[in-house]
Write a protein that holds these residues in place. Structure first.
Motif, PDB file in Angstrom:
ATOM      1  N   PRO A   1     -71.577  26.838 -66.071  1.00 54.34           N
ATOM      2  CA  PRO A   1     -71.875  28.174 -66.603  1.00 54.34           C
ATOM      3  C   PRO A   1     -70.614  28.969 -66.952  1.00 54.34           C
ATOM      4  O   PRO A   1     -70.632  29.769 -67.899  1.00 54.34           O
ATOM      5  CB  PRO A   1     -72.680  28.835 -65.483  1.00 54.34           C
ATOM      6  CG  PRO A   1     -72.349  28.084 -64.255  1.00 54.34           C
ATOM      7  CD  PRO A   1     -72.089  26.686 -64.684  1.00 54.34           C
ATOM      8  N   LEU A   2     -69.521  28.780 -66.202  1.00 57.25           N
ATOM      9  CA  LEU A   2     -68.291  29.487 -66.562  1.00 57.25           C
ATOM     10  C   LEU A   2     -67.777  29.018 -67.924  1.00 57.25           C
ATOM     11  O   LEU A   2     -67.317  29.827 -68.750  1.00 57.25           O
ATOM     12  CB  LEU A   2     -67.232  29.272 -65.478  1.00 57.25           C
ATOM     13  CG  LEU A   2     -67.495  29.964 -64.134  1.00 57.25           C
ATOM     14  CD1 LEU A   2     -66.412  29.608 -63.131  1.00 57.25           C
ATOM     15  CD2 LEU A   2     -67.565  31.476 -64.310  1.00 57.25           C
TER      16      LEU A   2
ATOM     17  N   PRO B   1     -75.851  32.175 -68.645  1.00 60.20           N
ATOM     18  CA  PRO B   1     -74.950  31.665 -67.605  1.00 60.20           C
ATOM     19  C   PRO B   1     -74.769  32.645 -66.448  1.00 60.20           C
ATOM     20  O   PRO B   1     -74.583  32.219 -65.303  1.00 60.20           O
ATOM     21  CB  PRO B   1     -73.640  31.421 -68.359  1.00 60.20           C
ATOM     22  CG  PRO B   1     -73.736  32.210 -69.612  1.00 60.20           C
ATOM     23  CD  PRO B   1     -75.170  32.258 -69.957  1.00 60.20           C
ATOM     24  N   VAL B   2     -74.819  33.957 -66.723  1.00 60.50           N
ATOM     25  CA  VAL B   2     -74.711  34.924 -65.627  1.00 60.50           C
ATOM     26  C   VAL B   2     -75.908  34.797 -64.689  1.00 60.50           C
ATOM     27  O   VAL B   2     -75.759  34.822 -63.449  1.00 60.50           O
ATOM     28  CB  VAL B   2     -74.587  36.363 -66.194  1.00 60.50           C
ATOM     29  CG1 VAL B   2     -74.747  37.389 -65.083  1.00 60.50           C
ATOM     30  CG2 VAL B   2     -73.241  36.541 -66.882  1.00 60.50           C
TER      31      VAL B   2
ATOM     32  N   LEU C   1     -72.439  35.662 -58.640  1.00 55.41           N
ATOM     33  CA  LEU C   1     -72.707  36.936 -59.322  1.00 55.41           C
ATOM     34  C   LEU C   1     -71.402  37.604 -59.759  1.00 55.41           C
ATOM     35  O   LEU C   1     -71.256  38.001 -60.921  1.00 55.41           O
ATOM     36  CB  LEU C   1     -73.493  37.857 -58.387  1.00 55.41           C
ATOM     37  CG  LEU C   1     -73.679  39.306 -58.852  1.00 55.41           C
ATOM     38  CD1 LEU C   1     -74.492  39.348 -60.136  1.00 55.41           C
ATOM     39  CD2 LEU C   1     -74.337  40.136 -57.763  1.00 55.41           C
ATOM     40  N   ILE C   2     -70.464  37.713 -58.832  1.00 51.12           N
ATOM     41  CA  ILE C   2     -69.200  38.389 -59.145  1.00 51.12           C
ATOM     42  C   ILE C   2     -68.411  37.607 -60.203  1.00 51.12           C
ATOM     43  O   ILE C   2     -67.911  38.179 -61.184  1.00 51.12           O
ATOM     44  CB  ILE C   2     -68.370  38.574 -57.869  1.00 51.12           C
ATOM     45  CG1 ILE C   2     -69.102  39.514 -56.901  1.00 51.12           C
ATOM     46  CG2 ILE C   2     -66.985  39.115 -58.203  1.00 51.12           C
ATOM     47  CD1 ILE C   2     -68.417  39.656 -55.561  1.00 51.12           C
ATOM     48  N   SER C   3     -68.318  36.285 -60.016  1.00 53.44           N
ATOM     49  CA  SER C   3     -67.537  35.492 -60.973  1.00 53.44           C
ATOM     50  C   SER C   3     -68.186  35.482 -62.347  1.00 53.44           C
ATOM     51  O   SER C   3     -67.494  35.576 -63.380  1.00 53.44           O
ATOM     52  CB  SER C   3     -67.380  34.058 -60.456  1.00 53.44           C
ATOM     53  OG  SER C   3     -68.654  33.448 -60.313  1.00 53.44           O
ATOM     54  N   GLY C   4     -69.528  35.407 -62.403  1.00 49.30           N
ATOM     55  CA  GLY C   4     -70.218  35.384 -63.695  1.00 49.30           C
ATOM     56  C   GLY C   4     -70.090  36.694 -64.440  1.00 49.30           C
ATOM     57  O   GLY C   4     -69.756  36.710 -65.638  1.00 49.30           O
ATOM     58  N   VAL C   5     -70.366  37.809 -63.740  1.00 46.34           N
ATOM     59  CA  VAL C   5     -70.283  39.113 -64.395  1.00 46.34           C
ATOM     60  C   VAL C   5     -68.849  39.402 -64.814  1.00 46.34           C
ATOM     61  O   VAL C   5     -68.589  39.903 -65.935  1.00 46.34           O
ATOM     62  CB  VAL C   5     -70.825  40.212 -63.465  1.00 46.34           C
ATOM     63  CG1 VAL C   5     -70.565  41.595 -64.045  1.00 46.34           C
ATOM     64  CG2 VAL C   5     -72.327  40.017 -63.241  1.00 46.34           C
ATOM     65  N   THR C   6     -67.880  39.109 -63.957  1.00 47.09           N
ATOM     66  CA  THR C   6     -66.472  39.379 -64.278  1.00 47.09           C
ATOM     67  C   THR C   6     -66.011  38.549 -65.474  1.00 47.09           C
ATOM     68  O   THR C   6     -65.394  39.063 -66.423  1.00 47.09           O
ATOM     69  CB  THR C   6     -65.595  39.087 -63.056  1.00 47.09           C
ATOM     70  OG1 THR C   6     -66.030  39.881 -61.955  1.00 47.09           O
ATOM     71  CG2 THR C   6     -64.138  39.397 -63.365  1.00 47.09           C
ATOM     72  N   THR C   7     -66.315  37.232 -65.427  1.00 46.99           N
ATOM     73  CA  THR C   7     -65.875  36.359 -66.522  1.00 46.99           C
ATOM     74  C   THR C   7     -66.527  36.756 -67.842  1.00 46.99           C
ATOM     75  O   THR C   7     -65.870  36.818 -68.900  1.00 46.99           O
ATOM     76  CB  THR C   7     -66.213  34.894 -66.190  1.00 46.99           C
ATOM     77  OG1 THR C   7     -65.625  34.550 -64.938  1.00 46.99           O
ATOM     78  CG2 THR C   7     -65.686  33.965 -67.268  1.00 46.99           C
TER      79      THR C   7
ATOM     80  N   LEU D   1     -75.382  43.005 -68.115  1.00 52.00           N
ATOM     81  CA  LEU D   1     -75.048  41.783 -67.383  1.00 52.00           C
ATOM     82  C   LEU D   1     -75.078  42.018 -65.876  1.00 52.00           C
ATOM     83  O   LEU D   1     -75.566  41.174 -65.108  1.00 52.00           O
ATOM     84  CB  LEU D   1     -73.679  41.264 -67.818  1.00 52.00           C
ATOM     85  CG  LEU D   1     -73.567  40.750 -69.264  1.00 52.00           C
ATOM     86  CD1 LEU D   1     -72.145  40.332 -69.564  1.00 52.00           C
ATOM     87  CD2 LEU D   1     -74.524  39.584 -69.481  1.00 52.00           C
ATOM     88  N   VAL D   2     -74.549  43.148 -65.438  1.00 46.33           N
ATOM     89  CA  VAL D   2     -74.583  43.480 -64.003  1.00 46.33           C
ATOM     90  C   VAL D   2     -76.027  43.605 -63.528  1.00 46.33           C
ATOM     91  O   VAL D   2     -76.403  43.091 -62.461  1.00 46.33           O
ATOM     92  CB  VAL D   2     -73.783  44.775 -63.739  1.00 46.33           C
ATOM     93  CG1 VAL D   2     -73.983  45.221 -62.292  1.00 46.33           C
ATOM     94  CG2 VAL D   2     -72.310  44.558 -64.024  1.00 46.33           C
TER      95      VAL D   2
END
Length: 336
Positions: free
Chosen positions: A94-95, A120-121, A133-139, A167-168
């Motif tokens: 997903p990243l 992917p998020v 959650l944090i890595s998906g939203v941030t990326t 997205l969040v």
């Protein structure tokens, strides 16, 4: 009066059950990334076909680089045996999807492909918890802002902020739903474990009761509320065999205490117990008069359930031939 035991269902051994659970878990974990990636790949394929049919993308080469990246990731999700690998290796799919969607969005800002960041998020928030959650939203947010910064000027500042907020919100919703589903699954697993333990205890208890019933030397018959025989012990089977040997029939004739008056079938102790009768030490002779006869004593008691309703009966039988003959000999001695 005999009961043929029903065929029992073989129980699954604990080791086999654990192995089955592991296999099913691996298969599920292997299918999940493939299905999720297939959904994103199908959407990208639809977008690519729409782009080829129109003239909305100026930099077609860069756009199809992103499309190709999604297709390659879909192929990896299908061919890699994820069930044999650590689940954290999955986070790269997903990243990488986020980066590929970012390339597509950068090549065609007006096409709205930034909405594909949602998939992917959602995957990251659902499958990897708070870290996902944090890595998906941030990326996704950083990738989106980079495409905004390097793309043509966009006076709609609100849309630039709105997509990260969406997205969040989507990520949090997926994360909460996944946590709730995991909690429900854990609760169901605990309940299933308790049910297995209860079933095992009931099986052991039933085995102990069966061994105790088979150890006694008097026959026991359990009749349910419908009149059907549900339980017998070994002593009952032995008594039935003795009675069959007396007369050479499967159903020997029954007589009253005088040993000569036939006893009608509907007055047999078992038939009376089926109709709800309660009695104690009812004695019946079996076998032809003048020939070898056996005397049995029957006692019937009704059973009640927890609510006080009738739940059938228990009939106890024992061989009293020796006692009856001894009593008759004693009476003859006393009379003479």
């Amino acid at each position: 009066m005999d009961l043929t035991p029903a065929a029992s269902v073989p129980a699954v051994a604990p080791d086999a059950r654990r192995w089955l659970d592991v296999v099913l878990a691996d298969r599920t974990r292997g299918r999940s990334p493939a299905l999720t990636q297939l959904l994103l790949g199908a959407l990208v394929l639809v977008v690519a076909i729409a782009v080829l049919a129109t003239d909305l993308v100026e930099n077609m080469l860069v756009f199809f680089v992103g499309v190709t990246g999604v297709f390659v990731l879909t192929g990896l999700a299908l061919i890699i045996p994820w069930g044999r690998m650590s689940s954290w290796w999955l986070i790269g799919i997903p990243l990488a999807d986020i980066v590929a969607v970012g390339v597509m969005r950068g090549a065609a800002p007006a096409l709205g492909t930034g909405l594909l960041f949602i998939f992917p998020v959602m995957w990251l928030a659902t499958g990897f918890g708070m870290i996902g959650l944090i890595s998906g939203v941030t990326t996704a947010t950083v990738t989106y802002w980079i495409t905004v910064a390097i793309g043509p000027p966009n006076p709609a500042i609100l849309s630039t902020i709105l997509l990260p907020v969406v997205l969040v919100a989507v990520g949090l919703t997926s994360f909460i739903a996944a946590r709730r589903a995991a909690a429900q699954r854990m609760l169901l697993d605990k309940q299933a474990a308790l049910l297995r333990q209860s079933a095992e205890r009931a099986r052991r208890q039933e085995q102990i009761v069966t061994e105790v019933l088979d150890a006694v030397d008097f026959g026991i018959i359990r009749i349910d509320e419908t009149g059907a025989i549900t339980v017998t012990n070994d002593a009952h089977a032995r008594l039935q065999q003795v009675l069959a040997d007396v007369e050479g029939k499967d159903r020997p004739e029954a007589y009253r205490v005088d040993r000569t008056t036939p006893l009608p079938r509907d007055e047999l102790p078992l038939e009376r117990a089926r109709r709800g009768a309660v009695f104690q030490d009812e004695r019946v002779w079996f076998g032809p008069p003048g020939g070898p006869q056996r005397a049995l004593s029957f006692t019937a008691r009704r059973l009640l359930d927890a609510d006080g309703r009738d739940n059938g009966a228990v009939v106890v039988s024992r061989d009293v031939t020796v006692e009856m003959l001894a009593a008759r000999a004693r009476d003859e001695v006393i009379s003479s």
